[in-house]
Design an enzyme around this catalytic site. Structure first.
Site, PDB file in Angstrom:
ATOM      1  N   ARG A 166       1.004  -1.381  -0.110  1.00  0.00           N
ATOM      2  CA  ARG A 166      -0.462   0.143   0.121  1.00  0.00           C
ATOM      3  C   ARG A 166       0.467   1.409   0.410  1.00  0.00           C
ATOM      4  NH1 ARG A 166      -3.233  -1.023   5.557  1.00  0.00           N
ATOM      5  NH2 ARG A 166      -2.062  -2.217   5.895  1.00  0.00           N
ATOM      6  N   ASP A 194      -2.350  -6.721  15.410  1.00  0.00           N
ATOM      7  CA  ASP A 194      -1.318  -4.909  15.501  1.00  0.00           C
ATOM      8  C   ASP A 194      -1.551  -4.566  16.829  1.00  0.00           C
ATOM      9  OD1 ASP A 194      -4.550  -5.295  15.187  1.00  0.00           O
ATOM     10  OD2 ASP A 194      -4.194  -3.063  13.820  1.00  0.00           O
ATOM     11  N   HIS A 206      -0.392   2.220  16.192  1.00  0.00           N
ATOM     12  CA  HIS A 206      -0.489   1.591  17.322  1.00  0.00           C
ATOM     13  C   HIS A 206       0.453   1.551  18.272  1.00  0.00           C
ATOM     14  CE1 HIS A 206      -3.098  -0.887  14.322  1.00  0.00           C
ATOM     15  NE2 HIS A 206      -2.290  -1.008  13.412  1.00  0.00           N
ATOM     16  N   LYS A 225       1.809   2.494   7.186  1.00  0.00           N
ATOM     17  CA  LYS A 225       2.377   1.223   8.522  1.00  0.00           C
ATOM     18  C   LYS A 225       3.568   2.327   9.789  1.00  0.00           C
ATOM     19  CE  LYS A 225       1.249  -2.037   9.414  1.00  0.00           C
ATOM     20  NZ  LYS A 225      -0.703  -2.011   9.797  1.00  0.00           N
ATOM     21  N   GLU A 249      -5.360   5.136  13.690  1.00  0.00           N
ATOM     22  CA  GLU A 249      -6.420   4.403  14.059  1.00  0.00           C
ATOM     23  C   GLU A 249      -7.495   4.278  15.295  1.00  0.00           C
ATOM     24  OE1 GLU A 249      -3.503   3.652  14.099  1.00  0.00           O
ATOM     25  OE2 GLU A 249      -2.223   3.403  16.968  1.00  0.00           O
ATOM     26  N   TYR A 277      -1.271   5.075  10.454  1.00  0.00           N
ATOM     27  CA  TYR A 277      -1.429   3.468  12.145  1.00  0.00           C
ATOM     28  C   TYR A 277       0.203   3.804  12.599  1.00  0.00           C
ATOM     29  CZ  TYR A 277      -5.151   2.200   8.877  1.00  0.00           C
ATOM     30  OH  TYR A 277      -5.987   2.367   8.250  1.00  0.00           O
TER      31      TYR A 277
HETATM   32  N1  LIG Z   1      -3.777  -7.019  10.936  1.00  0.00           N
HETATM   33  C1  LIG Z   1      -4.631  -6.550  10.527  1.00  0.00           C
HETATM   34  O1  LIG Z   1      -3.773  -5.907   9.462  1.00  0.00           O
HETATM   35  C2  LIG Z   1      -5.934  -5.178  10.743  1.00  0.00           C
HETATM   36  C3  LIG Z   1      -5.773  -5.665  12.533  1.00  0.00           C
HETATM   37  N2  LIG Z   1      -7.131  -4.714  12.531  1.00  0.00           N
HETATM   38  C4  LIG Z   1      -7.462  -4.843  14.042  1.00  0.00           C
HETATM   39  O2  LIG Z   1      -8.856  -5.421  14.240  1.00  0.00           O
HETATM   40  C5  LIG Z   1      -8.767  -5.078  15.528  1.00  0.00           C
HETATM   41  C6  LIG Z   1     -10.475  -4.631  15.517  1.00  0.00           C
HETATM   42  O3  LIG Z   1     -10.730  -3.278  14.784  1.00  0.00           O
HETATM   43  P1  LIG Z   1     -12.331  -3.262  14.490  1.00  0.00           P
HETATM   44  O4  LIG Z   1     -13.021  -3.836  13.742  1.00  0.00           O
HETATM   45  O5  LIG Z   1     -12.157  -2.220  13.637  1.00  0.00           O
HETATM   46  O6  LIG Z   1     -12.951  -2.731  15.717  1.00  0.00           O
HETATM   47  P2  LIG Z   1     -13.546  -2.756  16.084  1.00  0.00           P
HETATM   48  O7  LIG Z   1     -13.978  -1.034  16.848  1.00  0.00           O
HETATM   49  O8  LIG Z   1     -14.888  -2.075  15.019  1.00  0.00           O
HETATM   50  O9  LIG Z   1     -14.259  -3.458  16.938  1.00  0.00           O
HETATM   51  C7  LIG Z   1     -14.570  -4.484  17.896  1.00  0.00           C
HETATM   52  C8  LIG Z   1     -14.964  -5.169  18.334  1.00  0.00           C
HETATM   53  O10 LIG Z   1     -14.674  -5.621  20.216  1.00  0.00           O
HETATM   54  C9  LIG Z   1     -15.282  -5.829  21.061  1.00  0.00           C
HETATM   55  N3  LIG Z   1     -14.953  -6.082  22.170  1.00  0.00           N
HETATM   56  C10 LIG Z   1     -14.712  -4.980  23.174  1.00  0.00           C
HETATM   57  N4  LIG Z   1     -13.675  -5.818  24.362  1.00  0.00           N
HETATM   58  C11 LIG Z   1     -13.927  -6.982  24.207  1.00  0.00           C
HETATM   59  C12 LIG Z   1     -13.818  -8.361  25.413  1.00  0.00           C
HETATM   60  N5  LIG Z   1     -13.541  -8.374  25.877  1.00  0.00           N
HETATM   61  N6  LIG Z   1     -14.701  -9.603  24.249  1.00  0.00           N
HETATM   62  C13 LIG Z   1     -15.509  -9.651  22.814  1.00  0.00           C
HETATM   63  N7  LIG Z   1     -15.697  -8.256  22.145  1.00  0.00           N
HETATM   64  C14 LIG Z   1     -14.714  -7.597  22.593  1.00  0.00           C
HETATM   65  C15 LIG Z   1     -16.178  -4.374  21.084  1.00  0.00           C
HETATM   66  O11 LIG Z   1     -17.374  -4.220  21.792  1.00  0.00           O
HETATM   67  C16 LIG Z   1     -16.367  -4.118  19.658  1.00  0.00           C
HETATM   68  O12 LIG Z   1     -17.244  -4.575  18.581  1.00  0.00           O
HETATM   69  C17 LIG Z   1      -7.823  -4.227  15.981  1.00  0.00           C
HETATM   70  O13 LIG Z   1      -7.018  -4.717  16.525  1.00  0.00           O
HETATM   71  C18 LIG Z   1      -7.387  -3.261  14.643  1.00  0.00           C
HETATM   72  O14 LIG Z   1      -6.586  -3.097  14.672  1.00  0.00           O
HETATM   73  C19 LIG Z   1      -7.453  -3.989  11.446  1.00  0.00           C
HETATM   74  C20 LIG Z   1      -7.644  -3.864  10.484  1.00  0.00           C
HETATM   75  C21 LIG Z   1      -6.476  -4.140   9.476  1.00  0.00           C
HETATM   76  C1  LIG Z   2      -4.647  -1.320  10.716  1.00  0.00           C
HETATM   77  C2  LIG Z   2      -3.766  -1.197  10.015  1.00  0.00           C
HETATM   78  O1  LIG Z   2      -3.116  -1.505  10.699  1.00  0.00           O
HETATM   79  C3  LIG Z   2      -3.637  -2.045   8.824  1.00  0.00           C
HETATM   80  O2  LIG Z   2      -4.553  -1.673   8.358  1.00  0.00           O
HETATM   81  O3  LIG Z   2      -2.039  -2.403   7.627  1.00  0.00           O
END
Ligand SMILES: NC(=O)C1=CN([C@@H]2O[C@H](COP(=O)(O)OP(=O)(O)OC[C@H]3O[C@@H](n4cnc5c(N)ncnc54)[C@H](O)[C@@H]3O)[C@@H](O)[C@H]2O)C=CC1
Ligand SMILES: CC(=O)C(=O)O
Length: 374
Positions: free
Chosen positions: A15, A269, A95, A74, A117, A93
């Site tokens: 990206r 992340d 983190h 990133k 984020e 981002y």
């Molecule tokens: N690995 C990657 O490439 C990427 C990673 N991410 C990550 O994915 C993760 C989720 O992101 P989003 O869905 O956008 O966040 P979001 O804020 O939309 O959703 C998070 C959900 O987790 C729930 N939650 C909080 N504590 C909880 C618990 N103890 N048990 C169960 N559910 C709980 C919340 O109620 C919420 O519904 C983040 O860490 C984000 O940075 C996002 C995009 C890319």
């Molecule tokens: C959210 C993030 O860290 C990514 O899109 O790589």
């Protein structure tokens, strides 16, 4: 304002922070955009296309990083820390809860670190994370399904199955943007889907959205343990904004999963929600096996689908970049509460409470620091 767009250097990160359409918008508003040569190639954008949009092409990372604001995708890697200077606006981002060394560098060099984020609207949503979470959620399902195939190391099942054979079970922990998008695809291919969330309100919304095509469950250790033990694919999708993710799936729970099951810990992340996903993997070598279970923990999943992701990211970041460039960081963040919440480091202070807590550092209010700069 002069804005730098460096080439991303993280493993298999294709990206770039801005598509040519974003450069065109900023240039039209009177700003100069410096794009490092080749920065857009991974996303299918050539230097010529950036030049046509009004960019200046730079030949080195150093020159690109010397602009007033640097926009990235990133978090900077250690090789990039030397480019930091006092007052640099770094919009990307970050983190930081999972990045103690980077946090220290940003503090020591007095960089204004604005994390995509943690930019947060008054309704709690995270507009600059949303498109990448949409991508990662959809990818989590398709990636998980692939790794369940025998030649890829999985137990050898199709999640949607065929008539006469039991459907595969997918458990999604965290029903936000990632979780909902993963569930959409899982339902679409006919899997047996459970979403676990901590928020009763969110569980109600999910029930309204999906009806009887999914099961919803409250997040607690007993429910998580029982669902994980029976799952073919577990997707970790929890977020507590800015904070390290809680370890909700313990090593003992992973041991209970049948051999060849798959875990995709999207929340890696922020440190990950699975106790055994104790390392970040890369697109070149995305999985490892622990207790017979295949773990996928790539922290930049959207980097594998750069064209969609770069355009999606540009769509949401450019309006905020325009505010920063038009008004300067002080006025832009004073006028826009969502952007103010994005400031994680300022003038050598940590200005995001969850980041400060993660590293046992003192927290200072960004608003008060900005007032002192007026
Ligand atoms: N690995 C990657 O490439 C990427 C990673 N991410 C990550 O994915 C993760 C989720 O992101 P989003 O869905 O956008 O966040 P979001 O804020 O939309 O959703 C998070 C959900 O987790 C729930 N939650 C909080 N504590 C909880 C618990 N103890 N048990 C169960 N559910 C709980 C919340 O109620 C919420 O519904 C983040 O860490 C984000 O940075 C996002 C995009 C890319
Ligand atoms: C959210 C993030 O860290 C990514 O899109 O790589």
């Amino acid at each position: 304002m002069n804005i730098g767009i460096p080439r991303e250097i993280k493993n298999s990160e294709n990206r770039v922070a801005m598509a040519p359409s974003g450069v065109f918008t900023l240039k039209n508003a009177g700003h100069d955009v410096y794009v490092e040569t080749g920065a857009g190639l991974g996303s299918g954008f050539t230097d010529e296309q950036y030049e046509e949009a009004g960019a200046v092409i730079t030949s080195t990372a150093k020159e690109t990083w010397s602009q007033e604001m640097v926009m990235k995708v990133k978090e900077p890697l250690p090789e990039e820390y030397d480019y930091f200077y006092e007052g640099l606006i770094l919009f990307t981002y970050l983190h930081l809860a999972a990045e103690p060394e980077l946090t220290k560098e940003l503090i020591d060099k007095k960089v204004v670190g604005i994390a995509y984020e943690t930019v947060q609207l008054s309704n709690g949503t995270l507009p600059l994370l949303t498109p990448m979470s949409e991508v990662a959620g959809r990818m989590a399902l398709q990636t998980g399904a692939q790794f369940l195939e025998k030649p890829k190391g999985g137990k050898g099942i199709i999640l949607g199955s065929i008539p006469g054979v039991k459907r595969g079970k997918v458990t999604v922990i965290g029903g936000g943007v990632v979780g909902t998008n993963a569930a959409k695809l899982a339902v679409g291919i006919g899997a047996d889907v459970t979403i676990i969330d901590l928020s009763p309100e969110r569980l109600r919304q999910l029930d309204d959205l999906f009806g009887s095509s999914i099961n919803t469950m409250m997040s607690n250790p007993m429910n998580i343990g029982a669902e994980v033990a029976e799952s073919d694919l577990v997707i970790g999708a929890v977020l507590i904004p800015g904070a390290r993710a809680p370890k909700l799936v313990t090593e003992a729970m992973v041991k209970d999963m049948p051999e060849g099951s798959v875990i995709v810990d999207v929340a890696i992340d922020q440190g990950g929600v699975i106790e055994t996903s104790d390392r970040i993997t890369t697109h070149d070598d995305p999985t490892f096996i622990k207790h017979g279970v295949l773990h996928y923990s790539v922290a930049n999943m959207p980097g594998a689908v750069p064209r969609t992701s770069t355009i999606g990211l540009t769509n949401v970041t450019v309006p905020y970049a325009l505010q920063l460039a038009n008004k300067g960081v002080v006025k832009a963040c004073q006028d826009n509460e969502a952007l103010l919440k994005g400031i994680n480091t300022l003038d050598g202070y940590v200005t995001y409470e969850a980041v400060a807590q993660s590293h046992d550092l003192v927290f200072d209010e960004a608003r008060a620091l900005l007032e002192s700069k007026e």
